[in-house]
Scaffold this motif. Structure first.
Motif, PDB file in Angstrom:
ATOM      1  N   ALA A 184      29.154  69.889   6.357  1.00 26.35           N
ATOM      2  CA  ALA A 184      29.341  70.456   7.788  1.00 26.35           C
ATOM      3  C   ALA A 184      30.602  69.484   8.653  1.00 26.35           C
ATOM      4  CB  ALA A 184      28.163  70.341   8.792  1.00 26.35           C
ATOM      5  N   THR A 185      30.407  68.193   8.330  1.00 27.37           N
ATOM      6  CA  THR A 185      31.377  67.321   8.905  1.00 27.37           C
ATOM      7  C   THR A 185      32.976  67.565   8.769  1.00 27.37           C
ATOM      8  OG1 THR A 185      29.808  65.503   9.065  1.00 27.37           O
ATOM      9  CG2 THR A 185      31.985  65.081   9.303  1.00 27.37           C
ATOM     10  N   LEU A 186      33.169  67.822   7.213  1.00 26.70           N
ATOM     11  CA  LEU A 186      34.568  68.027   6.579  1.00 26.70           C
ATOM     12  C   LEU A 186      34.982  69.744   6.618  1.00 26.70           C
ATOM     13  CD1 LEU A 186      34.210  65.957   3.293  1.00 26.70           C
ATOM     14  CD2 LEU A 186      35.202  65.319   5.700  1.00 26.70           C
ATOM     15  N   LEU A 187      34.239  70.412   7.106  1.00 23.37           N
ATOM     16  CA  LEU A 187      34.570  71.699   7.124  1.00 23.37           C
ATOM     17  C   LEU A 187      35.539  72.216   7.815  1.00 23.37           C
ATOM     18  CD1 LEU A 187      33.760  74.236   5.349  1.00 23.37           C
ATOM     19  CD2 LEU A 187      32.066  74.981   7.018  1.00 23.37           C
ATOM     20  N   PRO A 188      35.423  71.958   9.013  1.00 18.06           N
ATOM     21  CA  PRO A 188      36.712  72.317  10.030  1.00 18.06           C
ATOM     22  C   PRO A 188      38.035  71.850   9.917  1.00 18.06           C
ATOM     23  CG  PRO A 188      35.302  70.563  11.142  1.00 18.06           C
ATOM     24  CD  PRO A 188      34.435  71.105   9.839  1.00 18.06           C
ATOM     25  N   PHE A 189      37.967  70.585   9.160  1.00 17.96           N
ATOM     26  CA  PHE A 189      39.503  69.926   8.876  1.00 17.96           C
ATOM     27  C   PHE A 189      39.901  70.750   7.576  1.00 17.96           C
ATOM     28  CE2 PHE A 189      36.676  66.612  10.378  1.00 17.96           C
ATOM     29  CZ  PHE A 189      37.621  66.090  11.696  1.00 17.96           C
ATOM     30  N   ALA A 190      39.228  71.158   6.703  1.00 18.29           N
ATOM     31  CA  ALA A 190      39.655  71.902   5.511  1.00 18.29           C
ATOM     32  C   ALA A 190      39.818  73.362   5.827  1.00 18.29           C
ATOM     33  CB  ALA A 190      38.432  71.904   4.571  1.00 18.29           C
ATOM     34  N   VAL A 191      38.914  74.149   6.631  1.00 14.60           N
ATOM     35  CA  VAL A 191      39.274  75.406   6.917  1.00 14.60           C
ATOM     36  C   VAL A 191      40.371  75.541   7.976  1.00 14.60           C
ATOM     37  CG1 VAL A 191      38.246  77.322   8.109  1.00 14.60           C
ATOM     38  CG2 VAL A 191      36.932  76.012   6.481  1.00 14.60           C
TER      39      VAL A 191
END
Length: 836
Positions: free
Chosen positions: A564-571
């Motif tokens: 959940a922490t990394l998801l917005p940076f990737a998406v």
């Protein structure tokens, strides 16, 4: 001398009388203890009314509850016991002797009386509660724990009395060394604990769970329930609870397994090992669950986990037992049928007939749930639905709770009725100022459905629904503007979705979040990250703050929270030096725990990392090991259909990314058949815009045979448009059908379809061009920045030999490109200027 003899004899007579009395009392107590049923207890009470002491009364009432407790729910005779004349005698005697009772007896008696369903307003209950209140400060913690349960039974969760209990727990928490006492108190006071007391209780529970005496499944189950009640997800403690519960599975019955699975779902904790063990245990109980009570519990727990064959067997058994089901069992089975999207119409009709017969016994929540389930299961019975709708309307008129009004309105909107009573609109309008953002979302979706049936709206005439939507919008904006605590507003935004929110309140939400950016911490960063991902909002300030606080507290973040922490940076394709540091730290954090991840979560995490061209070798080796794929297959059978399909798709995309970008790992491409099935099932069609672009490409390139549409590549990407330009920037026409293939040596080649003469390679210096039309879903919601999946696709197509060009929707549909000549000139610039 005679006087001395008389004095000598008198004490002996007194002693003999006292000894006889004690003996008599002991005989009564022994008679009570020898009783094996309620009628024997009542016989002893009836014959010894004048001799009954506090010990006798408390023993008798305790026995009456113990007899009921030992029986299955359906065999209990509480109504008979409570209606017996001698039970009233016991209650009167108990009430008269309260001041003679010790602390433990007062609470034990109150507990037993309440479990025998004596009403809270009964004078005995009230006097026992008052007496307990007077002694509250001197209660030992074991007695206080049991008394807190009694207070909860009376629905006094938020009362001043429960507040006193909470304060005593805060003061004496260090003295509690029994997990059962602690966890019982945690449940009772959960609605009143402060954040600091919540954390102290969690820390204490964590310590007590390490003791051998705490290895009983009720203690960890109550801890999970507490975490659900306080809406606080503490992953390390959940893992510890799950470890104990997993070891307890062989001793669990279907009811407890169902309760635990429900609690896990409510705290969003999915553990593959527990679900597999629970499924195995439930399968063992199938043959012995033959009566309505045990079968219902098994059905509710097993059906969502079972494969197709087991589901059909359970449904057939439910059909055979249908006539034995009571009102509550029928509701439980119906909700499970909805959860599993059952299409067994015969079983649905059977359960519905039971519900119809018992309609008067159901309460508000049960009526709402059964109505929703029947509608979603496509049950057809206008008469029954008419009754349900009338009951729901009556509840709506009487309800004073905002969340109840929102729930009832949402369910009423599911009826395909063109006529909406004014009472619904009036009730909703009156409750709107008290509603949460989630309630606004439910009310808006309901109103939008009704608008379709409103003739005034169709004729552009202001209607009552339009006015209601405006009220909802203004109240929502005001709530966001007044929000002062980030944690509270994130809780309200957690489950909000839909067009209305994005079109009406998303901008206000963005402003609010930017205003509260200083409140972002490692504890709420994951929830904020999920919100940004869900809404596709690329807010640099917030993303940077998430990266900073997460990096600084990476050791505090549970490994399961890394996704959940990394998801917005990737998406959302946001990068910065701080984000690079965060990805490195997260990779190091998750590596020691790779084997502890649930299989489906590790696949989703690997996909997020692949979006940003990050392929940790340990993760890739784990995912594509035989043991892991076997575990994943076993888990996929138990996942909901939507999540199952999503995980399968993400595994394919990770497999494709690794094959193209990391050939050194030597991972085979094993999704060929899966992709062919997807291709065969897909119902893709070329949009009018794509048809327009294809036609104009033909005109720009010198002929329609110079451009292809919807071209399938190796690894099953579909390119919107493809063309070939030679070294002189002239289009090379396609003279025969062709497709990309993967050779035995692993290299990509263009080959002709079977039966058509093969043409090898491209002319020297020629380039193969891929043009993709990017619609609004390819971009972040609040800016014109492409998402991570678009960039990963571009990387992969380039590896396959393409030169990739993008046609953003906002450029193609802009006012500047409003003529045929302008569109053609735009395509010429793309092909001949940008490409050069």
């Amino acid at each position: 001398m005679f006087r001395l003899q008389a004095l000598h004899r008198y004490p002996r007579r007194v002693f003999n009388y006292m000894q006889y009395g004690v003996t008599c009392q002991d005989q009564v107590l022994e008679q009570l203890k020898a009783c094996t049923a309620e009628d024997r207890v009542f016989d002893v009470v009836g014959k010894n009314k004048a001799k009954l002491s506090v010990a006798h009364v408390s023993c008798a009432l305790d026995l009456l509850w113990q007899f009921q407790k030992e029986r299955p729910q359906m065999l209990r005779t509480i109504a008979f016991t409570r209606g017996h004349p001698q039970f009233l005698t016991l209650c009167v005697l108990a009430e008269n002797k309260i001041n003679l009772m010790d602390d433990t007896t007062v609470v034990d008696l109150l507990y037993g009386i309440l479990r025998l369903n004596v009403e809270p307003h009964d004078s005995l209950v009230q006097n026992l509660v008052m007496e307990a209140c007077n002694r509250l400060d001197r209660f030992p913690m074991s007695t206080l724990s049991k008394f807190s349960v009694c207070v909860s039974y009376q629905l006094l969760h938020n009362s001043p009395l429960m507040g006193q209990i909470t304060e005593i727990v805060r003061q004496r928490l260090d003295s509690i060394n029994d997990a059962r006492i602690l966890t019982t108190l945690m449940i009772s006071i959960s609605s009143l604990v402060s954040p600091s007391l919540r954390d102290a209780l969690i820390a204490k529970a964590d310590v007590l769970l390490d003791n051998e005496d705490s290895f009983h499944y009720n203690n960890p189950r109550r801890i999970v329930q507490f975490l659900r009640n306080v809406k606080h997800i503490h992953r390390p403690l959940l893992d510890k609870c799950n470890h104990i519960l997993l070891r307890s599975v062989p001793r669990l019955d279907a009811e407890n397994i169902s309760i635990i699975l429900g609690l896990y779902q409510s705290v969003q904790y999915y553990n593959c090992a527990f679900r597999l063990a629970a499924k195995q245990r439930l399968m063992e109980l199938v043959d012995t669950s033959t009566d309505a009570v045990s079968f219902t519990k098994l059905f509710v727990a097993l059906l969502p986990l079972a494969g197709q064959a087991t589901r059909e067997g359970l449904e057939n058994s439910a059909l055979l037992l249908g006539d034995e089901l009571n009102a509550q069992q029928a509701v439980a089975i119906l909700e499970t049928l909805e959860e599993t999207q059952c299409r067994n119409l015969q079983l649905i009709n059977k359960i519905a007939s039971i519900l119809h017969k018992n309609l008067e016994v159901y309460r508000l929540l049960e009526i709402s749930k059964m109505t929703q389930s029947l509608l979603l299961l496509h049950y057809k019975n206008p008469e029954f639905f008419s009754r349900l709708r009338s009951i729901l309307l009556r509840y709506l008129q009487d309800s004073l709770q905002p969340h109840e009004v929102a729930m009832l309105t949402r369910v009423l909107s599911m009826f395909p009725s063109p006529h909406i009573e004014d009472v619904i609109i009036d009730r909703v309008s009156a409750m709107v100022p008290q509603c949460s953002l989630n309630d606004f979302n439910s009310l808006t979706m309901a109103t939008a459905k009704w608008i379709r049936y409103d003739p005034a709206y169709l004729h552009n005439t202001p209607s009552k629904y339009v006015h209601l939507l405006q009220t909802l919008k203004h109240c929502g904006q005001r709530r966001l503007q007044n929000a002062g605590r980030l944690d509270a507003v994130l809780e309200e935004l957690k489950y909000i979705s839909g067009d209305w929110f994005e079109e009406t309140l998303l901008d206000d939400s963005v402003v609010m979040l930017q205003r509260l950016v200083d409140q972002v911490s490692w504890t709420n960063a994951q929830e904020l990250a999920l919100f940004l991902t869900r809404t596709r909002c690329r807010l640099d300030t917030l993303l940077e703050q998430i990266a900073i606080v997460s990096f600084e507290s990476i050791d505090k973040i549970h490994y399961s929270g890394i996704y959940a922490t990394l998801l917005p940076f990737a998406v959302l394709d946001y990068n910065s030096p701080k984000v690079d540091d965060l990805f490195d730290a997260c990779t190091q954090r998750l590596t020691p725990h790779i084997s502890s991840f649930d299989p489906h979560m590790l696949v989703l995490l690997a996909y997020a990392l692949a979006l940003v061209d990050c392929f940790p070798e340990e993760v890739i080796r784990e995912i594509f090991s035989v043991d892991f794929l076997a575990k994943l297959d076993a888990q996929l059978e138990m996942l909901p259909d939507a999540l199952n399909m999503r995980v399968r798709l993400r595994l394919m995309e990770v497999n494709r990314a690794v094959c193209l970008e990391c050939p050194q790992f030597q991972v085979p491409w094993f999704h060929q058949h899966y992709c062919q099935q997807l291709q065969n099932r897909s119902n893709t069609s070329v949009s009018p815009v794509q048809q327009q672009i294809h036609r104009m490409l033909g005109e720009v390139l010198g002929g329609i045979n110079c451009a292809r549409a919807a071209v399938l590549t190796p690894y099953f990407y579909t390119v919107d448009f493809e063309c070939i330009l030679d070294r002189d920037q002239h289009a090379v026409p396609y003279s025969e059908p062709r497709q990309l293939q993967i050779g035995e040596d692993g290299k990509v080649r263009w080959e002709s379809v079977p039966g058509v003469k093969e043409r090898e390679g491209l002319p020297p210096g020629a380039r193969r061009i891929a043009l993709d039309f990017l619609d609004s879903k390819s971009f972040c919601k609040n800016c014109q920045h492409v998402k991570g999946e678009v960039l990963m696709r571009k990387r992969h197509l380039e590896i396959l030999g393409y030169h990739v060009l993008h046609i953003p929707h906002f450029e193609w549909n802009s006012l500047e490109l409003s003529t045929q000549d302008a569109w053609k000139e735009y395509l010429r610039r793309k092909l001949f200027t940008e490409l050069a």
